[in-house]
Design a protein around this motif. Structure first.
Motif, PDB file in Angstrom:
ATOM      1  N   GLN A 170       2.515   2.642  -3.285  1.00  0.00           N
ATOM      2  CA  GLN A 170       3.289   2.970  -4.377  1.00  0.00           C
ATOM      3  C   GLN A 170       2.994   2.276  -5.715  1.00  0.00           C
ATOM      4  O   GLN A 170       3.642   2.899  -6.568  1.00  0.00           O
ATOM      5  CB  GLN A 170       4.733   3.039  -4.047  1.00  0.00           C
ATOM      6  N   LEU A 171       2.326   1.061  -5.525  1.00  0.00           N
ATOM      7  CA  LEU A 171       2.074   0.434  -6.423  1.00  0.00           C
ATOM      8  C   LEU A 171       0.839   1.068  -7.322  1.00  0.00           C
ATOM      9  O   LEU A 171       0.127   1.894  -6.979  1.00  0.00           O
ATOM     10  CB  LEU A 171       1.634  -1.059  -6.202  1.00  0.00           C
ATOM     11  N   PRO A 172       0.680   0.523  -8.744  1.00  0.00           N
ATOM     12  CA  PRO A 172      -0.501   1.315  -9.570  1.00  0.00           C
ATOM     13  C   PRO A 172      -1.683   0.581  -8.933  1.00  0.00           C
ATOM     14  O   PRO A 172      -1.724  -0.429  -8.418  1.00  0.00           O
ATOM     15  CB  PRO A 172      -0.109   0.776 -11.033  1.00  0.00           C
ATOM     16  N   GLU A 173      -2.897   1.319  -9.046  1.00  0.00           N
ATOM     17  CA  GLU A 173      -4.144   0.818  -8.645  1.00  0.00           C
ATOM     18  C   GLU A 173      -4.410  -0.618  -8.833  1.00  0.00           C
ATOM     19  O   GLU A 173      -4.583  -1.404  -7.790  1.00  0.00           O
ATOM     20  CB  GLU A 173      -5.197   1.878  -9.123  1.00  0.00           C
ATOM     21  N   LYS A 174      -4.272  -1.172 -10.255  1.00  0.00           N
ATOM     22  CA  LYS A 174      -4.528  -2.244 -10.488  1.00  0.00           C
ATOM     23  C   LYS A 174      -3.607  -3.437  -9.800  1.00  0.00           C
ATOM     24  O   LYS A 174      -4.092  -4.564  -9.113  1.00  0.00           O
ATOM     25  CB  LYS A 174      -4.460  -2.720 -12.044  1.00  0.00           C
ATOM     26  N   LEU A 175      -2.290  -3.069  -9.358  1.00  0.00           N
ATOM     27  CA  LEU A 175      -1.504  -4.086  -8.755  1.00  0.00           C
ATOM     28  C   LEU A 175      -1.625  -3.909  -7.403  1.00  0.00           C
ATOM     29  O   LEU A 175      -1.713  -4.841  -6.578  1.00  0.00           O
ATOM     30  CB  LEU A 175      -0.024  -3.718  -9.038  1.00  0.00           C
ATOM     31  N   ARG A 176      -2.099  -2.623  -6.803  1.00  0.00           N
ATOM     32  CA  ARG A 176      -2.359  -2.472  -5.237  1.00  0.00           C
ATOM     33  C   ARG A 176      -3.597  -3.404  -4.884  1.00  0.00           C
ATOM     34  O   ARG A 176      -3.454  -4.045  -3.947  1.00  0.00           O
ATOM     35  CB  ARG A 176      -2.457  -1.044  -4.999  1.00  0.00           C
ATOM     36  N   GLN A 177      -4.520  -3.417  -5.824  1.00  0.00           N
ATOM     37  CA  GLN A 177      -5.728  -4.367  -5.328  1.00  0.00           C
ATOM     38  C   GLN A 177      -5.375  -5.718  -5.271  1.00  0.00           C
ATOM     39  O   GLN A 177      -6.044  -6.476  -4.602  1.00  0.00           O
ATOM     40  CB  GLN A 177      -6.801  -4.155  -6.396  1.00  0.00           C
TER      41      GLN A 177
END
Length: 250
Positions: A170-177
């Protein structure tokens, strides 16, 4: 639903320590669920028992829980990147540190050191309880002082978010990485027997400082060493890239 990574699968200790220590990390994926009064007080109880100089207990915690009148003021202090994931936190906390000794009003040179000990106690307790505790520098310090009416004899040390683990997807892509427990440099890069008589240079691969011997009697070399360390402390780019206020702890 995806689950948070297991720190034991991403971290390897070189010397046997309590698992609680390396299991502690700083996820951003939060569920939005509340924590109970007892859970909140248990966290602060752990902080209470931290060591401090002359038992000063310099720390003071200002907090706001979700869906309370205090929440908008605390949430509004955060940088935009931190607001992205902190909107799902159960609680936001500002750590204050009393700068002077209570008995005589003289400056206390280790007040922030002691507050860091209190936060670590709290963070470890959160790990033991299965909660997320994530420290942050990414907020407006001056606005916090102004809006939370913090007097001059207190420093604003940091903020942190508390909540229940959520779904990293559910995190934005940048934070998910970034949602992976980070490693640490080898202990040998953080210690040295005796005086600091070597030049320290940043290893861009490990993120740690490495020692390079120079002749201890060479005053020009010693001066250069001192200058280089000062440059690393004062210039973020000298440490391998500027650290923005939205950076937070791992």
């Amino acid at each position: 639903m995806s689950t948070l990574p297991d720190p034991a699968q991403h971290r390897k200790v070189d010397h046997a320590i309590e698992p609680l220590i390396y299991r502690r990390w700083s996820p951003r994926a939060l569920s939005g669920e509340a924590i109970t009064d007892e859970e909140m007080l248990t966290l602060f109880e752990a902080a209470r028992w931290a060591p401090s100089t002359y038992n000063e207990q310099e720390w003071h915690f200002l907090y706001a829980r979700r869906d309370t009148p205090q929440w908008p003021a605390f949430f509004g202090l955060l940088m935009k990147d931190n607001q992205t994931w902190c909107q799902h936190a159960a609680m936001l906390v500002v750590i204050l540190s009393h700068k002077v000794f209570s008995k005589n009003g003289k400056p206390n040179p280790v007040h922030l050191f002691d507050c860091g000990s209190a936060f670590e106690n709290l963070a470890l307790q959160g790990t033991a309880m299965g909660l997320v505790v994530h420290g942050m520098a990414g907020f407006d310090f001056e606005r916090a002082r102004r809006e939370l009416q913090v007097p001059d004899d207190y420093d604003i040390a940091a903020m942190f978010a508390v909540g229940r683990p959520g779904d990293p997807e559910q995190l934005p892509e940048k934070l998910r990485q970034m949602e992976v427990p980070s490693d640490r440099r080898p202990v040998q890069q953080s210690i040295q027997e005796g005086r600091l008589s070597e030049t320290l240079t940043l290893n861009p691969t490990t993120g740690g400082y490495e020692n390079h011997h120079h002749h201890s009697g060479n005053s020009r070399g010693a001066a250069a060493c001192k200058h280089q360390r000062a440059a690393h402390e004062l210039c973020p780019s000298a440490r391998g890239g500027e650290r923005t206020l939205s950076d937070s702890k791992a």
